[in-house]
Design a protein around this motif. Structure first.
Motif, mmCIF file in Angstrom:
data_model
loop_
_atom_site.group_PDB
_atom_site.id
_atom_site.type_symbol
_atom_site.label_atom_id
_atom_site.label_comp_id
_atom_site.label_asym_id
_atom_site.label_seq_id
_atom_site.Cartn_x
_atom_site.Cartn_y
_atom_site.Cartn_z
ATOM 1 N N PHE A 58 0.848 -1.187 0.000
ATOM 2 C CA PHE A 58 0.000 0.000 0.000
ATOM 3 C C PHE A 58 0.889 1.244 0.000
ATOM 4 C CE2 PHE A 58 -2.581 -3.446 1.462
ATOM 5 C CZ PHE A 58 -3.833 -3.189 0.901
ATOM 6 N N GLU A 60 2.573 4.914 -0.689
ATOM 7 C CA GLU A 60 2.091 6.281 -0.503
ATOM 8 C C GLU A 60 1.897 7.004 -1.834
ATOM 9 O OE1 GLU A 60 1.242 7.892 2.199
ATOM 10 O OE2 GLU A 60 1.865 6.484 3.767
ATOM 11 N N SER A 79 -2.649 4.108 0.286
ATOM 12 C CA SER A 79 -2.282 3.872 1.686
ATOM 13 C C SER A 79 -3.487 3.982 2.619
ATOM 14 C CB SER A 79 -1.194 4.851 2.122
ATOM 15 O OG SER A 79 -1.612 6.187 1.930
ATOM 16 N N ASP A 82 -4.950 0.553 3.801
ATOM 17 C CA ASP A 82 -4.083 -0.396 4.483
ATOM 18 C C ASP A 82 -4.653 -0.775 5.838
ATOM 19 O OD1 ASP A 82 -2.012 -2.059 5.098
ATOM 20 O OD2 ASP A 82 -0.550 -0.482 5.496
#
Length: 218
Positions: A58, A60, A79, A82
């Motif tokens: 995941f 950024e 992200s 997540d």
């Protein structure tokens, strides 16, 4: 293609997201029927999967871009997903009469093409869509006329060709998405769709580019 240790993200028409590990799905032969998805996901009545995306990490700098039947689009940092909940996560807040049509993983600088049932399309850079929180509702991507709705979304690059195929007929033609045309708000209807009544059924990718499949009235 995915690894057994990758996550599989399932997105449904109600705007929810579920995730499981790929190894949780039993391996089957090529000709096998497969396992019903309800064996892995706690889907509600009339909730159906509209997209599956394999995720290795995941990151950024990766995003998820989703579009709805009523032409609403939303971009969210990968992200933000997540986390795991048995009942699923809200990927996009939808109005009562709307549905999530498709969602794709992007790099942050892809181009997007959206196609409607009546043959309209719009192409723009995803940089024109600002990232939003996971439970946000999104912004309008394309203005729809009465009875029209979004049927597909694809990621494209400037200069790629899109094939327009009239139902199962062999005749087809191409138009190219030029950088100057790929601007937010500038959508067009191919000439053959203007002169005949029909609906777009799907958009997909081939080795030569992207195609739009339309069914026309006789």
């Amino acid at each position: 293609m995915t690894s057994t240790h990758d996550y599989l993200m399932f997105f449904t028409n109600t705007g929810k997201a579920y995730r499981i590990k790929a190894y949780e799905i039993p391996e089957a032969a090529r000709t096998a029927k497969g396992t019903p998805v309800v064996n892995f996901l706690n889907l509600m009545q009339r909730e159906r999967v509209t997209a599956v995306i394999p995720i290795k990490e995941f990151a950024e700098d990766k995003y998820l871009m989703g579009v709805t039947k009523n032409g609403i689009i939303k971009k969210t940092a990968l992200s933000n997903f997540d986390t795991s909940r048995k009942a699923g996560l809200i990927a996009m807040n939808l109005k009562d009469d709307d549905q999530l049509i498709d969602i794709k993983q992007t790099t942050g600088n892809n181009n997007v093409i959206i196609v409607t049932k009546h043959g309209k399309c719009i192409s723009f850079s995803e940089e024109d869509v600002r990232p939003m929180g996971r439970i946000a509702g999104g912004v309008r991507a394309i203005k729809l006329e009465g009875g029209d709705e979004v049927v597909s979304m694809e990621l494209v690059e400037p200069g790629q060709e899109v094939e327009i195929t009239e139902g199962k007929l062999p005749s087809s033609f191409y138009y190219t998405i030029e950088p100057a045309v790929a601007m937010s708000g500038n959508y067009s209807t191919p000439e053959r769709l203007k002169s005949r009544k029909g609906i777009v059924k799907e958009v997909g990718e081939t080795s030569r580019g992207y195609y739009v499949l339309a069914e026309f009235d006789e």
